[in-house]
Design an enzyme around this catalytic site. Sequence first.
Site, PDB file in Angstrom:
ATOM      1  N   LYS A  31       0.863  -1.109   0.220  1.00 14.78           N
ATOM      2  CA  LYS A  31      -0.083  -0.071  -0.042  1.00 14.78           C
ATOM      3  C   LYS A  31       0.861   1.486  -0.137  1.00 14.78           C
ATOM      4  O   LYS A  31       0.715   2.166  -0.795  1.00 14.78           O
ATOM      5  CB  LYS A  31      -0.862   0.007   1.190  1.00 14.78           C
ATOM      6  CG  LYS A  31      -2.253   0.831   1.112  1.00 14.78           C
ATOM      7  CD  LYS A  31      -3.012   0.737   2.461  1.00 14.78           C
ATOM      8  CE  LYS A  31      -3.726  -0.583   2.450  1.00 14.78           C
ATOM      9  NZ  LYS A  31      -4.141  -0.925   3.688  1.00 14.78           N
ATOM     10  N   ARG A 101      -3.226   2.950   8.753  1.00 15.11           N
ATOM     11  CA  ARG A 101      -3.576   1.833   7.911  1.00 15.11           C
ATOM     12  C   ARG A 101      -2.372   0.853   7.785  1.00 15.11           C
ATOM     13  O   ARG A 101      -1.296   1.169   7.568  1.00 15.11           O
ATOM     14  CB  ARG A 101      -3.774   2.419   6.129  1.00 15.11           C
ATOM     15  CG  ARG A 101      -4.597   3.667   5.997  1.00 15.11           C
ATOM     16  CD  ARG A 101      -4.519   4.200   4.779  1.00 15.11           C
ATOM     17  NE  ARG A 101      -5.447   3.303   3.800  1.00 15.11           N
ATOM     18  CZ  ARG A 101      -5.345   3.259   2.736  1.00 15.11           C
ATOM     19  NH1 ARG A 101      -4.888   4.548   1.986  1.00 15.11           N
ATOM     20  NH2 ARG A 101      -6.241   2.525   1.839  1.00 15.11           N
ATOM     21  N   GLY A 110      -8.554  -7.864   4.500  1.00 13.11           N
ATOM     22  CA  GLY A 110      -9.319  -8.107   5.420  1.00 13.11           C
ATOM     23  C   GLY A 110      -8.661  -8.591   6.664  1.00 13.11           C
ATOM     24  O   GLY A 110      -9.253  -8.727   7.804  1.00 13.11           O
ATOM     25  N   MET A 112      -5.893  -7.386   8.301  1.00 12.81           N
ATOM     26  CA  MET A 112      -5.084  -6.518   8.937  1.00 12.81           C
ATOM     27  C   MET A 112      -5.949  -5.379   9.434  1.00 12.81           C
ATOM     28  O   MET A 112      -7.175  -4.999   8.848  1.00 12.81           O
ATOM     29  CB  MET A 112      -3.863  -5.907   8.413  1.00 12.81           C
ATOM     30  CG  MET A 112      -2.869  -7.102   7.770  1.00 12.81           C
ATOM     31  SD  MET A 112      -1.969  -8.035   8.932  1.00 12.81           S
ATOM     32  CE  MET A 112      -1.210  -6.311   9.544  1.00 12.81           C
ATOM     33  N   ARG A 357      -3.441  -1.427  -6.576  1.00 14.97           N
ATOM     34  CA  ARG A 357      -2.518  -2.661  -6.456  1.00 14.97           C
ATOM     35  C   ARG A 357      -2.962  -3.542  -7.677  1.00 14.97           C
ATOM     36  O   ARG A 357      -4.041  -3.269  -8.104  1.00 14.97           O
ATOM     37  CB  ARG A 357      -2.766  -3.362  -5.018  1.00 14.97           C
ATOM     38  CG  ARG A 357      -4.132  -3.901  -4.906  1.00 14.97           C
ATOM     39  CD  ARG A 357      -4.426  -4.551  -3.402  1.00 14.97           C
ATOM     40  NE  ARG A 357      -5.679  -4.487  -3.439  1.00 14.97           N
ATOM     41  CZ  ARG A 357      -6.373  -4.576  -2.053  1.00 14.97           C
ATOM     42  NH1 ARG A 357      -5.738  -4.867  -1.076  1.00 14.97           N
ATOM     43  NH2 ARG A 357      -7.644  -4.993  -2.264  1.00 14.97           N
ATOM     44  N   HIS A 473     -15.780  -9.400   1.234  1.00 15.38           N
ATOM     45  CA  HIS A 473     -14.883 -10.170   1.674  1.00 15.38           C
ATOM     46  C   HIS A 473     -14.941 -11.760   1.073  1.00 15.38           C
ATOM     47  O   HIS A 473     -14.031 -12.048   0.466  1.00 15.38           O
ATOM     48  CB  HIS A 473     -14.824 -10.383   3.280  1.00 15.38           C
ATOM     49  CG  HIS A 473     -13.899 -11.399   3.896  1.00 15.38           C
ATOM     50  ND1 HIS A 473     -14.206 -12.607   4.087  1.00 15.38           N
ATOM     51  CD2 HIS A 473     -12.555 -10.997   4.143  1.00 15.38           C
ATOM     52  CE1 HIS A 473     -13.031 -13.260   4.606  1.00 15.38           C
ATOM     53  NE2 HIS A 473     -11.971 -12.231   4.933  1.00 15.38           N
ATOM     54  N   SER A 827      14.601 -42.320 -15.268  1.00 13.42           N
ATOM     55  CA  SER A 827      13.407 -41.435 -14.929  1.00 13.42           C
ATOM     56  C   SER A 827      13.343 -41.494 -13.161  1.00 13.42           C
ATOM     57  O   SER A 827      13.527 -42.583 -12.833  1.00 13.42           O
ATOM     58  CB  SER A 827      12.375 -42.191 -15.440  1.00 13.42           C
ATOM     59  OG  SER A 827      11.051 -41.587 -15.024  1.00 13.42           O
ATOM     60  N   CYS A 894       9.167 -38.839 -13.147  1.00 25.20           N
ATOM     61  CA  CYS A 894       7.603 -39.308 -13.465  1.00 25.20           C
ATOM     62  C   CYS A 894       7.011 -39.479 -12.023  1.00 25.20           C
ATOM     63  O   CYS A 894       5.929 -39.980 -12.170  1.00 25.20           O
ATOM     64  CB  CYS A 894       7.763 -40.487 -14.258  1.00 25.20           C
ATOM     65  SG  CYS A 894       8.407 -41.934 -13.116  1.00 25.20           S
ATOM     66  N   TYR A 914      13.021 -33.700 -19.186  1.00 26.03           N
ATOM     67  CA  TYR A 914      11.249 -33.588 -19.228  1.00 26.03           C
ATOM     68  C   TYR A 914      10.909 -33.696 -17.937  1.00 26.03           C
ATOM     69  O   TYR A 914      11.522 -34.381 -17.073  1.00 26.03           O
ATOM     70  CB  TYR A 914      10.910 -34.291 -20.330  1.00 26.03           C
ATOM     71  CG  TYR A 914      10.997 -35.889 -19.899  1.00 26.03           C
ATOM     72  CD1 TYR A 914       9.973 -36.401 -19.169  1.00 26.03           C
ATOM     73  CD2 TYR A 914      11.957 -36.785 -20.426  1.00 26.03           C
ATOM     74  CE1 TYR A 914      10.122 -38.019 -18.924  1.00 26.03           C
ATOM     75  CE2 TYR A 914      12.289 -38.144 -20.048  1.00 26.03           C
ATOM     76  CZ  TYR A 914      11.064 -38.707 -19.307  1.00 26.03           C
ATOM     77  OH  TYR A 914      11.410 -40.129 -18.938  1.00 26.03           O
TER      78      TYR A 914
HETATM   79  P1  ADP Z   1      -7.810  -2.283   3.547  1.00 29.79           P
HETATM   80  O1  ADP Z   1      -6.280  -2.966   3.444  1.00 29.79           O
HETATM   81  O2  ADP Z   1      -8.484  -3.235   4.677  1.00 29.79           O
HETATM   82  O3  ADP Z   1      -8.508  -2.061   2.461  1.00 29.79           O
HETATM   83  P2  ADP Z   1      -7.450   0.417   4.092  1.00 29.79           P
HETATM   84  O4  ADP Z   1      -6.358   0.820   4.833  1.00 29.79           O
HETATM   85  O5  ADP Z   1      -7.206   0.425   2.577  1.00 29.79           O
HETATM   86  O6  ADP Z   1      -7.679  -1.141   4.615  1.00 29.79           O
HETATM   87  O7  ADP Z   1      -8.625   1.065   4.346  1.00 29.79           O
HETATM   88  C1  ADP Z   1      -9.814   0.744   4.794  1.00 29.79           C
HETATM   89  C2  ADP Z   1     -11.023   1.610   4.222  1.00 29.79           C
HETATM   90  O8  ADP Z   1     -10.792   2.893   4.423  1.00 29.79           O
HETATM   91  C3  ADP Z   1     -10.680   1.668   2.536  1.00 29.79           C
HETATM   92  O9  ADP Z   1     -11.886   1.734   1.823  1.00 29.79           O
HETATM   93  C4  ADP Z   1      -9.896   2.930   2.101  1.00 29.79           C
HETATM   94  O10 ADP Z   1     -10.193   3.497   1.177  1.00 29.79           O
HETATM   95  C5  ADP Z   1     -10.433   3.928   3.501  1.00 29.79           C
HETATM   96  N1  ADP Z   1      -9.652   4.770   3.923  1.00 29.79           N
HETATM   97  C6  ADP Z   1      -8.284   4.730   4.168  1.00 29.79           C
HETATM   98  N2  ADP Z   1      -7.623   5.555   4.305  1.00 29.79           N
HETATM   99  C7  ADP Z   1      -8.360   6.861   3.937  1.00 29.79           C
HETATM  100  C8  ADP Z   1      -8.244   8.043   4.052  1.00 29.79           C
HETATM  101  N3  ADP Z   1      -7.059   8.487   4.443  1.00 29.79           N
HETATM  102  N4  ADP Z   1      -9.360   8.676   3.606  1.00 29.79           N
HETATM  103  C9  ADP Z   1     -10.623   8.237   3.196  1.00 29.79           C
HETATM  104  N5  ADP Z   1     -10.569   6.897   3.366  1.00 29.79           N
HETATM  105  C10 ADP Z   1      -9.712   6.047   3.531  1.00 29.79           C
HETATM  106 MG    MG Z   2      -7.685  -1.117   1.203  1.00 27.17          MG
END
Ligand code: ADP
Ligand code: MG
Length: 947
Positions: A31, A101, A110, A112, A357, A473, A827, A894, A914
């Site tokens: 990220k 984040r 989902g 972390m 990503r 999810h 083989s 094999c 092979y």
């Molecule tokens: P995940 O990896 O679980 O997606 P994120 O860190 O991306 O966790 O964040 C969870 C949600 O919060 C995502 O929808 C993201 O877009 C939103 N979000 C994260 N940071 C910000 C921010 N600075 N402003 C607005 N929304 C945010």
């Molecule tokens: Mg995210």
Amino acid sequence: MIKHSIYRFGGGATDAADAGVAGDKTLLGGKGANLAGMAAIDLPVPPGITIGTDMCAIYIAADRSFTDDFLAALTDGIGHIETATGKSFGDPSNPLLVSVRSGARVSMPGMMDTVLNLGLNDATVEGLAAASGDARFAWDSYRRFVQMYADVVLGLDHGLFEEALEIAKEDRGFADDTQMGADHWRALVGEYKAIVAAELGRDFPQDVNEQLTRAIGAVFDSWQSERARVYRRINAIPHDWGTAVNVQAMVFGNMGDTSATGVAFTRNPSTGEKAWYGEWLVNAQGEDVVAGIRTPQYLTLAARDEAGARLPSMEEAMPEVFGELGRVFDTLETHYRDMQDIEFTVERGQLWMLQTRAGKRTAPAALKIAVDMAHEGLISEEEAVARVEAQALDQLLHPSLDPAAVRDVVARGLPASPGAASGIAVFDADTAERRAGAGDRVILIRTETSPEDIHGMHAAAGILTARGGMTSHAAVVARGMGRPCVSGAGTLSIDAKAGSLKVAGRAFAEGDMLTIDGSTGEVMAGEVATVQPELSGDFGVLMGWADKVRRLGVRANAETPADCRVAREFGAEGIGLCRTEHMFFDAARIAAVREMILADDEAGRRVALAKLLPEQRADFAGIFTEMAGLPVTIRLLDPPLHEFLPHADKDFDEVAAASGVSVEKLRARAAELHEFNPMLGHRGCRLGVTYPEIYEMQARAIFEAAIDVAEGKFAADSSARHVASESPNPSHPAQAEPVEAPARAALRQAQGERGGEGIVAPIPEIMIPLVGTARELELMKTVVDDTARAVFAERGREIAYLVGTMIELPRACLMADEIAASAQFFSFGTNDLTQTTLGVSRDDAGRFLGQYVDKGIYATDPFVSIDVAGVGQLIELAAQRGRGARDGLKLGICGEHGGDPASIDFCESVGLDYVSASPYRVPIARLAAAQAALAARNRSGDGKGDK
Ligand code: ADP
Ligand code: MG
Ligand code: MG
């Protein structure tokens, strides 16, 4: 860079690039690396800082605490965000809010934690209300923050807060969150704070710096959580990577009707179609889309139309922002040269990018996207080959629902992850795991899934949810795992506690059979018939590119003409292992086999073998016809003889009648054949040494069949493969698209040489099993060569053949130079070689091997992926010694490892000629072999660079 591994991004800061770590996901996490990357190409990214993954281990090692130096550096980092936004952290007059984040090296959907709206307290909330002119928004943000912080940082059950919200709405007769006004949210915040105080005996923290450091600590801690550990184990992610933390200025999608939040893919992650694909919500914050609280709206008009959705698409509702978003998509695809999965937020008409990503995708999508991007010139053909996970092709090669079958459709949801699955209904993850472990195929049914369900999703054949969109999810995880999934089937009424499901006026209980079709979204009662896949044009194209790149040949393990045909159609260039024992089990022959085994002497055995000869000859003729022009490695009889012995009285009677020997005598002989450890007993070439007439009969059957086929004796047979008529057989489902495999080229060439006369002679490669000494092979080779000479003389025709051995004993590896004196090929029989090297019986390993892998004793199951450190060493040594003694010694593998991509990479690295895999794994092996060749090329490139 500020020090202590803190990197600023946005607002003109270029720390990562300055420190030479731009794009470094190992340090910045995925990220963080991409946030800085997007900012660097001038996309609108809220400013922030990334705390490197190295700090995660430091924090944990320091008893989960931060040094004063780090805290000072953090303050500098916040200063950067303050300057860039013109707001001030903790300042009631113009408060800066941030998100905290998580962001590991690879995405762990989902798993972390993230906290939004941090920096709010009783004073700043008023400042936010004043600054935005929107009190409702401010209090909505505060209540979200208290709940998230309480959940993630304070460890309180989020259920407590959800309950309080439900009650607050109920009391006022509201159905929807949107009906809540500023005062309602304010009152709820009061209740939330009371919950915190009651649960913890401490007030909700008002100090924004305390909020910040504790949230950062909590994100680091979430790396160690149980669910994150389980996820890493399933996905083979090392525990010591750690996560980075991103602290970023908040932007608000919940500021009214000109604000929104959404997620999008630059191409369809299910099908790979080149069309923007996404979901969004007006007046909402990020989590709302994923959590399935409200039903998201479609991004494009086309998608909305197709789904017949009521709510407007973003294309209609916010055409300008939508246009800008489209330009961002194009920029990102060009920049990252891959399909992107994006999070964005619109704050009062202004677009902000929050994440990008490489998007997870299904196998069909991966294939289509790779081929399309190569055609578009975005990536090279070789990159396309490297992009598609070989193992994932498995999904393409497996059955889908028979369009002609009757479907008892009981519900419809979203086609979240393609493929069909039938199984028994289960309603929780633990039960799914338990019943799957007991051998049931299960469909895991949940209202919505959460990260706690991950083990059950892994165990399930398919996943069905009542709530959640295409980016929920359940959908994301199922696509990642390659599990079929139907999400958001809203008519399901699920009672997980009772283990029951009501839908369309019908009830289903745990154990009832259901079928889901993740490609259409249908949910059906009962089991529905399936059909083989129709392999699309893209598949053939990619395979063609893979074949251009790979060095390793790919053969199949097959022992019937039908299997051989499938193998050919999947592009096998020969048979690497044709076992002969199954032919002995055939009902029509078993009596003669038993007669042979129970005979007292050679004369008696020869009588029985004479009955088997024509049968074996016909077997081989069928196989050779299918495999015309290609090598076919046939292993002579291998298993311990007692496996063929009669058990029932009537079997003994039958053999007695056929052989004229008394039942008593037969029983005594059977008892004599008992072995204490048959795997290491009288089997393999030991049978040939003691009863050479068995191998002699088999060799004769092979040579006679080969000559028959070469002379066209079987060409009239309807199953015969005429070289000239390569037309696909419509009755056969699995038809690979025109594959210009080396196999076909070889065939054409051979055909040319024979002037297109008909069936081309096969090339038998006769393989002697379980050899441990040179002398054993020498003796057996003499039997085969003598037989060949005799047959060639009788028939007045010679054919080319090889004699070699299966290397499956450690002694054979050590003595490979001596053995190579009479072996024209080796083989590696890695199933037995693994058993004999590890001293582990595969059939008995189930009781402990799982724990061995869990405890890291073996990194992976050594019967699935070659134990490179141990068994691999023996293979490498045998290959070197064998080739040292005989130039051009042909080397193959094999064992079942021949279809495992990691093992194929090893085979490439030790220079085997092979690999051989089961027919359905042949395409996987072709792709893996190409990827191994590319990896080897990169390795040798790196090697040069080092010197
Ligand atoms: P995940 O990896 O679980 O997606 P994120 O860190 O991306 O966790 O964040 C969870 C949600 O919060 C995502 O929808 C993201 O877009 C939103 N979000 C994260 N940071 C910000 C921010 N600075 N402003 C607005 N929304 C945010
Ligand atoms: Mg995210
Ligand atoms: Mg073996």
